[in-house]
Design a protein around this motif. Sequence first.
Motif, PDB file in Angstrom:
ATOM      1  N   MET A 114     -32.197  37.915  39.266  1.00 29.62           N
ATOM      2  CA  MET A 114     -32.448  39.088  38.449  1.00 29.62           C
ATOM      3  C   MET A 114     -31.897  38.902  37.047  1.00 29.62           C
ATOM      4  O   MET A 114     -32.539  39.280  36.082  1.00 29.62           O
TER       5      MET A 114
ATOM      6  N   ILE B 250     -34.137  36.941  34.905  1.00 28.20           N
ATOM      7  CA  ILE B 250     -35.385  37.609  34.530  1.00 28.20           C
ATOM      8  C   ILE B 250     -35.125  38.768  33.570  1.00 28.20           C
ATOM      9  O   ILE B 250     -35.733  38.872  32.519  1.00 28.20           O
ATOM     10  N   ARG B 251     -34.193  39.649  33.947  1.00 22.33           N
ATOM     11  CA  ARG B 251     -33.939  40.856  33.164  1.00 22.33           C
ATOM     12  C   ARG B 251     -32.836  40.705  32.144  1.00 22.33           C
ATOM     13  O   ARG B 251     -32.691  41.517  31.248  1.00 22.33           O
ATOM     14  N   GLY B 252     -32.011  39.710  32.315  1.00 20.81           N
ATOM     15  CA  GLY B 252     -30.881  39.558  31.416  1.00 20.81           C
ATOM     16  C   GLY B 252     -29.681  40.336  31.914  1.00 20.81           C
ATOM     17  O   GLY B 252     -29.600  40.719  33.082  1.00 20.81           O
TER      18      GLY B 252
ATOM     19  N   SER C  95     -27.011  42.810  33.163  1.00 20.73           N
ATOM     20  CA  SER C  95     -27.194  44.006  33.990  1.00 20.73           C
ATOM     21  C   SER C  95     -25.837  44.536  34.421  1.00 20.73           C
ATOM     22  O   SER C  95     -24.855  43.804  34.449  1.00 20.73           O
TER      23      SER C  95
ATOM     24  N   GLU D   2     -26.836  48.180  38.796  1.00 20.20           N
ATOM     25  CA  GLU D   2     -28.231  47.722  38.791  1.00 20.20           C
ATOM     26  C   GLU D   2     -28.415  46.567  39.765  1.00 20.20           C
ATOM     27  O   GLU D   2     -29.413  46.512  40.494  1.00 20.20           O
TER      28      GLU D   2
ATOM     29  N   PHE E  68     -30.824  46.400  43.091  1.00 17.82           N
ATOM     30  CA  PHE E  68     -31.814  45.329  43.211  1.00 17.82           C
ATOM     31  C   PHE E  68     -31.642  44.556  44.510  1.00 17.82           C
ATOM     32  O   PHE E  68     -32.613  44.227  45.179  1.00 17.82           O
TER      33      PHE E  68
ATOM     34  N   GLU F 155     -23.639  38.878  33.128  1.00 18.08           N
ATOM     35  CA  GLU F 155     -24.671  37.992  32.585  1.00 18.08           C
ATOM     36  C   GLU F 155     -24.446  36.578  33.077  1.00 18.08           C
ATOM     37  O   GLU F 155     -23.351  36.230  33.525  1.00 18.08           O
TER      38      GLU F 155
END
Length: 109
Positions: free
Chosen positions: A1, A4-6, A8, A12, A16, A52
């Motif tokens: 994740m 993909i999303r950076g 978090s 979050e 997920f 991160e």
Amino acid sequence: MLGIRGASTPGELARFTGLTSGATTTMLDRLQSRRFITRRPNPNDRRGVVVEIDAEYAHSGGQLVSGIQEANNAIAASFSSDELVIIAEFLTRMAKALSDQTETIEKGP
């Protein structure tokens, strides 16, 4: 994740992964001890943190998965745009069905 999303928040990531907050903390502790991730203060919440991918790991880890990414890109490129729409719809529906069933199981009888 994170790839993909950076960056978090732990919350979050818990949502997920479906892990509890305690299990998420344990997972993040382990990843941080192996220098896969870093935690930094959350600029939007002075009590929170943002997780991160560790910059050094991102560089070396990226090299490890580049072959997989290239293969996946080649597979995706072998489908037409219309086919990819159908595949995406199929995967979205499957994920929704799994999520719905998980929620039903968690609620219990």
